[in-house]
Design a protein around this motif. Structure first.
Motif, PDB file in Angstrom:
ATOM      1  N   GLN A  31       0.845  -1.189   0.000  1.00  0.00           N
ATOM      2  CA  GLN A  31       0.000   0.000   0.000  1.00  0.00           C
ATOM      3  C   GLN A  31       0.878   1.234   0.000  1.00  0.00           C
ATOM      4  O   GLN A  31       1.879   1.296   0.720  1.00  0.00           O
ATOM      5  CB  GLN A  31      -0.889  -0.039   1.233  1.00  0.00           C
ATOM      6  CG  GLN A  31      -1.838   1.131   1.393  1.00  0.00           C
ATOM      7  CD  GLN A  31      -2.711   0.978   2.630  1.00  0.00           C
ATOM      8  OE1 GLN A  31      -3.023  -0.143   3.046  1.00  0.00           O
ATOM      9  NE2 GLN A  31      -3.088   2.097   3.237  1.00  0.00           N
ATOM     10  N   ASP A  33      -0.358   4.544   0.438  1.00  0.00           N
ATOM     11  CA  ASP A  33      -0.971   5.693   1.085  1.00  0.00           C
ATOM     12  C   ASP A  33      -1.435   5.275   2.473  1.00  0.00           C
ATOM     13  O   ASP A  33      -1.708   4.099   2.715  1.00  0.00           O
ATOM     14  CB  ASP A  33      -2.157   6.197   0.255  1.00  0.00           C
ATOM     15  CG  ASP A  33      -2.594   7.595   0.651  1.00  0.00           C
ATOM     16  OD1 ASP A  33      -1.892   8.211   1.479  1.00  0.00           O
ATOM     17  OD2 ASP A  33      -3.620   8.073   0.137  1.00  0.00           O
ATOM     18  N   MET A  37      -7.218   0.076   4.584  1.00  0.00           N
ATOM     19  CA  MET A  37      -7.616  -0.262   3.226  1.00  0.00           C
ATOM     20  C   MET A  37      -8.958  -0.984   3.216  1.00  0.00           C
ATOM     21  O   MET A  37      -9.249  -1.813   4.073  1.00  0.00           O
ATOM     22  CB  MET A  37      -6.551  -1.159   2.574  1.00  0.00           C
ATOM     23  CG  MET A  37      -6.946  -1.690   1.196  1.00  0.00           C
ATOM     24  SD  MET A  37      -5.772  -2.912   0.551  1.00  0.00           S
ATOM     25  CE  MET A  37      -4.336  -1.866   0.312  1.00  0.00           C
ATOM     26  N   LYS A  58      -7.087   2.267  -1.934  1.00  0.00           N
ATOM     27  CA  LYS A  58      -5.732   2.773  -1.736  1.00  0.00           C
ATOM     28  C   LYS A  58      -4.850   2.374  -2.922  1.00  0.00           C
ATOM     29  O   LYS A  58      -5.066   1.318  -3.526  1.00  0.00           O
ATOM     30  CB  LYS A  58      -5.115   2.207  -0.452  1.00  0.00           C
ATOM     31  CG  LYS A  58      -5.878   2.530   0.817  1.00  0.00           C
ATOM     32  CD  LYS A  58      -5.863   4.019   1.110  1.00  0.00           C
ATOM     33  CE  LYS A  58      -6.620   4.297   2.412  1.00  0.00           C
ATOM     34  NZ  LYS A  58      -6.693   5.750   2.681  1.00  0.00           N
TER      35      LYS A  58
END
Length: 318
Positions: A31, A33, A37, A58
């Motif tokens: 991921q 960001d 999620m 995400k």
């Protein structure tokens, strides 16, 4: 005929690696960001065919090996997020675009944007060759097994996506038409609907460097590093590395490295089997194992990413 549908809710990118591992993949999914999620992974298995539908809120970077005995296609469905920043194999993904047919692509390195589903299909090359030979479709066989990218007219692209999904969930009852042959038929329809072939409009100048950087981050996930160390190891400058990461990931190099480590730490925090395997049962030990020298910094970053503290995650592990 067998048709297996498996649906999975996703709360972390690492789950994608876990779920696709038994299917023959060796993927590292991370991921890019912060924040918990929400997503899904749907697996469709039809005989020797494998299809994956992936979508998340995400951005996700995926790196790993290809299934070399299979021909493949991958396409991003941009309906919900027409401006999503996706890439595959060093090229900017566009609407009405498919990638990855060629078996000469030895690995996978893609970025999936939020709310842009990724559809990936695989079928055994042996089945493709047999079907194409039986149908005397040497030209289709050549295109399927050599082309790296294809563009479609928008209307043709929509028809292709609808036909793909329909055939996945409605396999032909005709016993004389195998599931692999149905896939060939689908691919044949795709190439009949191709627009005029053209070069991709945009590629990433620093793609190979950033792919090496991402691989470096995976290999060195247990070691504390600084950006100067990474740049020296990759024989580049800090500035070039930063520009490349912003170009492809939209964030700083050290953020990418931190997210790789957080993802690995989260996997251990969530799995008693991994904790036992690595002999790591305490938050501080897991943090240090993945290169976090400051427990407060680790705890803050972890909570921002997953919406829970490391202690809560560890206590909820299964």
């Amino acid at each position: 005929m067998s048709l297996v549908l498996i649906n999975h809710e996703l709360s972390s990118a690492h789950q994608i690696s876990q779920l696709t591992g038994p299917l023959g993949y060796d993927l590292h999914c991370h991921q890019l960001d912060v924040g918990p999620m929400n997503g899904y992974l749907r697996t469709v298995i039809c005989g020797n065919q494998l299809f994956l539908f992936l979508c998340s809120d995400k951005p996700i970077a995926i790196y790993g090996s290809r299934l070399t005995e299979y021909a493949a296609f991958g396409t991003f469905l941009f309906q919900e997020n027409s401006s999503g920043h996706c890439h595959a194999h060093g090229h900017v993904a566009r609407p009405n675009w498919c990638s990855g047919f060629s078996p000469h692509i030895s690995d996978t390195f893609v970025l999936v944007a939020p709310y842009v589903p990724l559809l990936v299909g695989y079928v055994a090359q042996a089945d493709i060759r047999n079907a194409a030979t039986n149908w005397h479709e040497a030209e289709v066989l050549h295109k399927i097994t050599t082309k790296e990218f294809a563009f479609f007219h928008p209307e043709a692209y929509e028809r292709m996506i609808r036909a793909t999904i329909y055939r996945l969930f409605n396999p032909s009852p005709d016993p004389d038409l195998s599931l692999s042959e149905q896939y060939i038929l689908m691919m044949y329809d795709m190439f009949n609907q191709l627009s005029t072939e053209k070069k991709l409009e945009q590629t990433f100048k620093r793609f190979d460097l950033i792919k090496d950087f991402f691989r470096y981050g995976i290999e060195k996930q247990h070691e504390p590093v600084k950006i100067a160390d990474v740049a020296d190891a990759l024989y580049t400058s800090n500035t070039t590395l930063i520009k490349g990461c912003y170009e492809i990931f939209g964030c700083k190099p050290m953020d990418v490295l931190k997210n790789i480590r957080l993802e690995q730490a989260h996997a251990v925090m969530s799995s008693k089997d991994l904790q036992h395997q690595l002999s790591l049962t305490k938050v501080i030990n897991i943090a240090k194992y993945y290169g976090f020298e400051s427990r407060p910094h680790f705890a803050k970053s972890y909570q921002a990413m997953y919406g829970m503290t490391p202690v809560e995650s560890l206590s909820n592990s299964r």
